[in-house]
Scaffold this motif. Sequence first.
Motif, mmCIF file in Angstrom:
data_model
loop_
_atom_site.group_PDB
_atom_site.id
_atom_site.type_symbol
_atom_site.label_atom_id
_atom_site.label_comp_id
_atom_site.label_asym_id
_atom_site.label_seq_id
_atom_site.Cartn_x
_atom_site.Cartn_y
_atom_site.Cartn_z
ATOM 1 N N GLY A 1 3.895 11.898 -2.773
ATOM 2 C CA GLY A 1 2.440 11.928 -2.875
ATOM 3 C C GLY A 1 1.804 10.558 -2.996
ATOM 4 O O GLY A 1 0.739 10.298 -2.434
ATOM 5 N N CYS A 2 2.436 9.643 -3.713
ATOM 6 C CA CYS A 2 1.833 8.321 -3.894
ATOM 7 C C CYS A 2 1.824 7.545 -2.582
ATOM 8 O O CYS A 2 0.941 6.718 -2.355
ATOM 9 C CB CYS A 2 2.518 7.534 -5.009
ATOM 10 S SG CYS A 2 4.238 7.114 -4.702
ATOM 11 N N GLY B 1 1.157 8.855 0.273
ATOM 12 C CA GLY B 1 -0.059 9.346 0.931
ATOM 13 C C GLY B 1 -1.295 8.637 0.420
ATOM 14 O O GLY B 1 -2.216 8.325 1.194
ATOM 15 N N LYS B 2 -1.322 8.353 -0.868
ATOM 16 C CA LYS B 2 -2.471 7.640 -1.433
ATOM 17 C C LYS B 2 -2.511 6.194 -0.950
ATOM 18 O O LYS B 2 -3.575 5.638 -0.711
ATOM 19 C CB LYS B 2 -2.425 7.703 -2.959
ATOM 20 C CG LYS B 2 -2.690 9.090 -3.493
ATOM 21 C CD LYS B 2 -2.625 9.122 -5.000
ATOM 22 C CE LYS B 2 -2.859 10.535 -5.512
ATOM 23 N NZ LYS B 2 -2.782 10.597 -6.972
ATOM 24 N N TRP B 3 -1.338 5.562 -0.774
ATOM 25 C CA TRP B 3 -1.295 4.202 -0.229
ATOM 26 C C TRP B 3 -1.770 4.208 1.220
ATOM 27 O O TRP B 3 -2.507 3.324 1.648
ATOM 28 C CB TRP B 3 0.116 3.615 -0.340
ATOM 29 C CG TRP B 3 0.188 2.188 0.128
ATOM 30 C CD1 TRP B 3 -0.205 1.075 -0.564
ATOM 31 C CD2 TRP B 3 0.676 1.713 1.383
ATOM 32 N NE1 TRP B 3 0.017 -0.060 0.188
ATOM 33 C CE2 TRP B 3 0.559 0.317 1.391
ATOM 34 C CE3 TRP B 3 1.207 2.349 2.509
ATOM 35 C CZ2 TRP B 3 0.945 -0.472 2.465
ATOM 36 C CZ3 TRP B 3 1.600 1.570 3.586
ATOM 37 C CH2 TRP B 3 1.465 0.179 3.558
ATOM 38 N N GLU C 1 -3.938 6.255 2.550
ATOM 39 C CA GLU C 1 -5.402 6.365 2.488
ATOM 40 C C GLU C 1 -6.025 5.006 2.184
ATOM 41 O O GLU C 1 -7.033 4.640 2.779
ATOM 42 C CB GLU C 1 -5.813 7.377 1.411
ATOM 43 C CG GLU C 1 -5.535 8.808 1.769
ATOM 44 C CD GLU C 1 -5.829 9.754 0.612
ATOM 45 O OE1 GLU C 1 -6.513 9.359 -0.367
ATOM 46 O OE2 GLU C 1 -5.355 10.908 0.683
ATOM 47 N N HIS C 2 -5.434 4.259 1.255
ATOM 48 C CA HIS C 2 -5.909 2.916 0.905
ATOM 49 C C HIS C 2 -5.897 2.020 2.142
ATOM 50 O O HIS C 2 -6.852 1.280 2.403
ATOM 51 C CB HIS C 2 -5.023 2.340 -0.214
ATOM 52 C CG HIS C 2 -5.162 0.880 -0.438
ATOM 53 N ND1 HIS C 2 -6.245 0.323 -1.095
ATOM 54 C CD2 HIS C 2 -4.354 -0.160 -0.094
ATOM 55 C CE1 HIS C 2 -6.091 -0.998 -1.134
ATOM 56 N NE2 HIS C 2 -4.952 -1.305 -0.541
ATOM 57 N N HIS D 1 3.845 -0.586 -2.565
ATOM 58 C CA HIS D 1 2.406 -0.425 -2.752
ATOM 59 C C HIS D 1 1.659 -1.763 -2.715
ATOM 60 O O HIS D 1 0.960 -2.125 -3.662
ATOM 61 C CB HIS D 1 2.155 0.307 -4.080
ATOM 62 C CG HIS D 1 2.641 1.722 -4.047
ATOM 63 N ND1 HIS D 1 1.813 2.776 -3.773
ATOM 64 C CD2 HIS D 1 3.886 2.240 -4.226
ATOM 65 C CE1 HIS D 1 2.511 3.894 -3.802
ATOM 66 N NE2 HIS D 1 3.784 3.596 -4.072
ATOM 67 N N GLY E 1 -2.343 3.440 -4.682
ATOM 68 C CA GLY E 1 -1.561 4.667 -4.624
ATOM 69 C C GLY E 1 -0.967 5.047 -5.961
ATOM 70 O O GLY E 1 -0.544 6.171 -6.169
ATOM 71 N N ASP F 1 -2.750 4.459 -8.871
ATOM 72 C CA ASP F 1 -3.961 4.122 -9.607
ATOM 73 C C ASP F 1 -3.969 4.728 -11.002
ATOM 74 O O ASP F 1 -4.179 5.923 -11.172
ATOM 75 C CB ASP F 1 -5.186 4.599 -8.810
ATOM 76 C CG ASP F 1 -5.180 4.036 -7.394
ATOM 77 O OD1 ASP F 1 -5.081 2.812 -7.264
ATOM 78 O OD2 ASP F 1 -5.260 4.829 -6.442
#
Length: 145
Positions: free
Chosen positions: A36-37, A39-41, A43-44, A89, A119, A121
């Motif tokens: 999941g993290c 995916g957040k990276w 998006e960043h 990250h 990611g 955060d």
Amino acid sequence: MKYHLRSLFLIAFMGSASVLAQTLPKVDIYKSPTCGCCGKWIEHMQKSGFIVEIHEVNNIPASRKKLGMPDQFGSCHTSRIGDYVVEGHVPATDIQRLLKEKPKALGLAVPSMPPGSPGMDIPNSPPYDTLLVQSDGTTRVFAKH
């Protein structure tokens, strides 16, 4: 008149975003299908104007090794961006600086998964460093966060 100015602003903004995306190389990211993290990276990176191509793999260390990044800098995902390898990250601003300055190096790494990195955060996180990794595995601090 208000609508005309808004339209001009929107056109100018979209045009500059388009130029930015055209000047940034594509990011090929090798990640686990369940992370999941990562995916957040992603998006960043996309919010920063990068185009990302995702490669879901079951063996991140093998992908890291194939790209030449030493295991001691390992994280949960590895990327190829232009001529550089980016491990973990790493903030988009560090990557943009790398691409602008073009140092002779293998790439950048944020080892492990430090809290507070993109990611990951988490408010009030301890500081972390982005490392510039040379082809011989030596490093220096590229940025402090």
